[in-house]
Design an enzyme around this catalytic site. Structure first.
Site, PDB file in Angstrom:
ATOM      1  N   HIS A   5     -14.307   3.638   0.017  1.00 19.04           N
ATOM      2  CA  HIS A   5     -13.286   4.236   0.867  1.00 19.04           C
ATOM      3  C   HIS A   5     -12.136   4.730  -0.004  1.00 19.04           C
ATOM      4  O   HIS A   5     -11.560   3.981  -0.781  1.00 19.04           O
ATOM      5  CB  HIS A   5     -12.762   3.193   1.861  1.00 19.04           C
ATOM      6  N   GLU A  30     -15.621   9.850  -1.379  1.00 15.27           N
ATOM      7  CA  GLU A  30     -14.741  10.300  -0.303  1.00 15.27           C
ATOM      8  C   GLU A  30     -13.453  10.873  -0.875  1.00 15.27           C
ATOM      9  O   GLU A  30     -12.895  10.348  -1.838  1.00 15.27           O
ATOM     10  CB  GLU A  30     -14.390   9.131   0.631  1.00 15.27           C
ATOM     11  N   ARG A  59      -0.444   5.673  15.433  1.00 13.76           N
ATOM     12  CA  ARG A  59      -0.775   4.430  14.736  1.00 13.76           C
ATOM     13  C   ARG A  59       0.476   3.768  14.165  1.00 13.76           C
ATOM     14  O   ARG A  59       0.522   2.547  14.027  1.00 13.76           O
ATOM     15  CB  ARG A  59      -1.811   4.706  13.649  1.00 13.76           C
ATOM     16  N   HIS A  71      -0.830   5.703   5.171  1.00 15.37           N
ATOM     17  CA  HIS A  71      -0.420   5.856   6.568  1.00 15.37           C
ATOM     18  C   HIS A  71       1.091   6.050   6.701  1.00 15.37           C
ATOM     19  O   HIS A  71       1.572   6.379   7.787  1.00 15.37           O
ATOM     20  CB  HIS A  71      -0.833   4.635   7.387  1.00 15.37           C
ATOM     21  N   GLU A 110     -14.853  -0.733   5.008  1.00 13.58           N
ATOM     22  CA  GLU A 110     -13.512  -0.373   4.537  1.00 13.58           C
ATOM     23  C   GLU A 110     -12.568  -1.568   4.588  1.00 13.58           C
ATOM     24  O   GLU A 110     -11.734  -1.749   3.706  1.00 13.58           O
ATOM     25  CB  GLU A 110     -12.986   0.781   5.389  1.00 13.58           C
ATOM     26  N   GLU A 138     -18.923   5.642  11.693  1.00 13.24           N
ATOM     27  CA  GLU A 138     -18.268   4.763  10.722  1.00 13.24           C
ATOM     28  C   GLU A 138     -17.328   3.764  11.376  1.00 13.24           C
ATOM     29  O   GLU A 138     -16.542   4.110  12.255  1.00 13.24           O
ATOM     30  CB  GLU A 138     -17.478   5.617   9.718  1.00 13.24           C
ATOM     31  N   ASP A 195     -15.122   8.772  12.183  1.00 12.88           N
ATOM     32  CA  ASP A 195     -14.443   7.549  11.762  1.00 12.88           C
ATOM     33  C   ASP A 195     -13.832   6.901  12.999  1.00 12.88           C
ATOM     34  O   ASP A 195     -12.896   7.432  13.592  1.00 12.88           O
ATOM     35  CB  ASP A 195     -13.360   7.893  10.743  1.00 12.88           C
TER      36      ASP A 195
END
EC number: 4.2.1.90
Length: 395
Positions: free
Chosen positions: A319, A339, A49, A23, A269, A241, A215
Site C-alpha cells: 500500500h 501502487e 473522513r 489524509h 493495508e 479491496e 477501494d
C-alpha cells in the site's frame, strides 16, 4: 576489518500537513470526499473522513544519527504519541548499538512493547524506526536500500494509480486505476446502485482492457460486499479491496469464496506483522496482500511477510508508501507492480506522494519508473527544510 559505526542518538519529531499522513489535506481534496468508511453508518460522519478524526495524528519523523555524524531518517504516521514511544521507550534499544544490528533491534522493540502494542500506532512507530535504520545503513555503505535487500529483479517498476479519476490515470500511462467506493451499507439499495453506476460510467470512459478496482476501506459486511462484487462483474472489476474490517478473517474467507470467478480479493493495508498476515494467508482470505511498509513493521518485517506470501502463492502489492515501498518492490519476484497514490487534489496530475515533506522523491513517468531513479544511498530522499519539525519529547 572496517569498524562498523554505532548509533549515537535517536530523535523523533512531528510534522503536520500532508506527507506521510496523506489524509491531512486541505478542503476539496478528493481523498476527503464522501467515501465509504466504517464510520459512515453515522450520518454526521459520512460526508468527510476528517470529520471523524482520520487526520488527528499527523506525521512522525524519526532521525537516527551514527557515530560519524551521518543521519538516516524516515516518515510514517503516528504524530506525537508515536514520538513519545520513540523517545521514552524505543531509543534505549538503538543508542550504542551498531547500525547493522537491525534484526536484533527490531526484535527488542517488538518484544518490549507486546504488552501494549502488537498492532496500530506502536507498530507504526516501530516501522518508522526500522525504515530510518535502513536509510542510515544505506548511507553508511553508499548504497540504495534495494541493493541492501539483495538487489533488484527488474529494471523498471510499473504502477497502478489510486484516485478519483482512473480515466485520467489511463491517459498518464498507468496500468490500472483504483477508485474509492463512495457509498456504504448504511446508504441502502440506492447507495449500492450508485456505486455500480459510478463503476459502469468509469468503465465506459476507459474501455474494456484498463484495470479498474474498488477501494472499500473496511466499510462493508460480507453480504453487501458479495452483492457489490457480483454486480461489478458486468463492469470488469479486477479486484475488490479491503471490503471488511481487518480483524474479520472469517468474513474475508467467506467473501473470497463468494466473489465471481476471476475477481480478486485484496486486503492487508491495516494488517501488521508476519503473524497478522499469516492469519490472512492460512485462512485463504485474499489473493493479494497489501501491507503498508510504514505500518506493518518496516522493511525488516515486510521481508518476512513477503516470504510467507510467496509460499502461499499470493502477490504482495504494498500500500502506498512512496520510496519505502519502491525499493522493496524492485527486489521481489512476487511484487510485479506497485501502487501510486494520486495526491493532486483533483487526481489530475502526478505529484510526489509525500509532498511537501520529502525532497528528491521520484514519481512515475508514463506509469513507470526506471530503477535508476532509486540509485541514491539509502532511500534517496531528504527532508524538506521548509517543513517545520517539532520535537515534543526528549530522552
Amino acid at each position: 576489518m572496517t569498524q562498523i559505526p554505532t548509533i549515537k542518538q535517536v530523535r523523533a519529531f512531528t510534522l503536520k500537513g500532508g506527507g506521510a499522513d496523506y489524509h491531512d489535506q486541505s478542503d476539496g481534496h478528493w481523498i476527503d470526499d464522501h467515501i465509504a468508511t466504517p464510520m459512515a453508518k453515522y450520518p454526521e460522519y459520512r460526508q468527510s473522513r476528517r470529520s471523524f478524526g482520520i487526520n488527528v495524528l499527523g506525521t512522525l519523523v524519526v532521525e537516527i544519527e551514527d557515530s560519524a555524524g551521518r543521519v538516516g531518517f524516515a516518515v510514517t504516521t503516528g504524530g506525537e504519541p508515536a514520538a513519545y514511544i520513540v523517545e521514552k521507550h524505543l531509543a534505549r534499544f538503538l543508542e550504542g548499538a551498531r547500525v547493522t544490528d537491525i534484526e536484533r533491534i527490531w526484535d527488542q522493540m517488538y518484544l518490549s512493547t507486546l504488552y501494549y502494542g502488537r498492532k496500530g500506532i506502536v507498530i507504526n512507530t516501530i516501522s518508522g524506526v526500522d525504515l530510518a535504520l535502513w536509510d542510515l545503513l544505506g548511507k553508511v555503505r553508499g548504497e540504495p536500500v534495494h541493493q541492501l535487500l539483495g538487489g533488484a529483479v527488474r529494471d523498471e517498476l510499473q504502477f497502478y494509480a489510486t484516485g478519483a479519476r482512473p480515466d485520467l490515470a489511463q491517459k498518464m500511462g498507468f496500468i490500472g486505476g483504483k477508485m474509492p467506493l463512495h457509498h456504504g451499507p448504511a446508504e441502502g439499495e440506492e447507495g449500492l446502485r450508485r456505486n455500480l453506476q459510478e463503476l459502469a460510467t468509469m468503465r465506459e470512459r476507459v474501455g474494456p482492457d484498463f484495470w479498474l478496482m474498488l477501494d472499500c476501506w473496511m466499510s462493508l459486511d460480507v453480504n453487501y460486499a458479495t452483492r457489490l462484487a457480483q454486480g461489478a462483474q458486468a463492469h470488469g472489476l479486477k479486484w475488490i479491496e479491503e471490503a471488511l474490517p481487518p480483524d474479520d478473517y472469517w468474513g474475508y474467507a467467506a467473501l473470497r469464496k463468494n466473489v465471481p470467478t476471476g475477481m480478486l480479493v485484496t486486503t492487508g493495508e491495516h494488517e501488521a506483522t508476519r503473524w497478522g498476515f499469516r492469519q490472512l494467508l492460512e485462512m485463504g482470505c485474499c489473493d493479494i496482500i497489501q501491507p503498508d511498509v510504514g505500518w506493518c513493521g518496516g522493511i525488516t518485517e515486510l521481508l518476512k511477510i513477503s516470504a510467507l506470501a510467496d509460499a502461499h502463492q499470493a502477490l504482495v502489492i504494498p500500500h502506498g508508501s512512496s520510496v519505502y515501498s519502491y525499493h522493496f518492490v524492485a527486489t521481489r519476484h512476487n511484487s510485479p507492480f506497485a501502487e501510486f497514490l494520486m495526491m493532486a487534489p483533483k487526481a489530475d496530475e502526478v505529484v510526489p506522494m509525500f509532498h511537501p515533506q520529502l525532497l528528491g522523491e521520484p514519481v512515475p513517468v508514463n506509469g513507470r519508473m526506471r530503477l535508476s531513479a532509486l540509485d541514491r544511498p539509502g532511500f534517496g530522499v531528504e527532508l524538506n527544510p521548509e517543513c517545520a519539525l517539532h520535537r515534543p519529547y526528549t530522552h
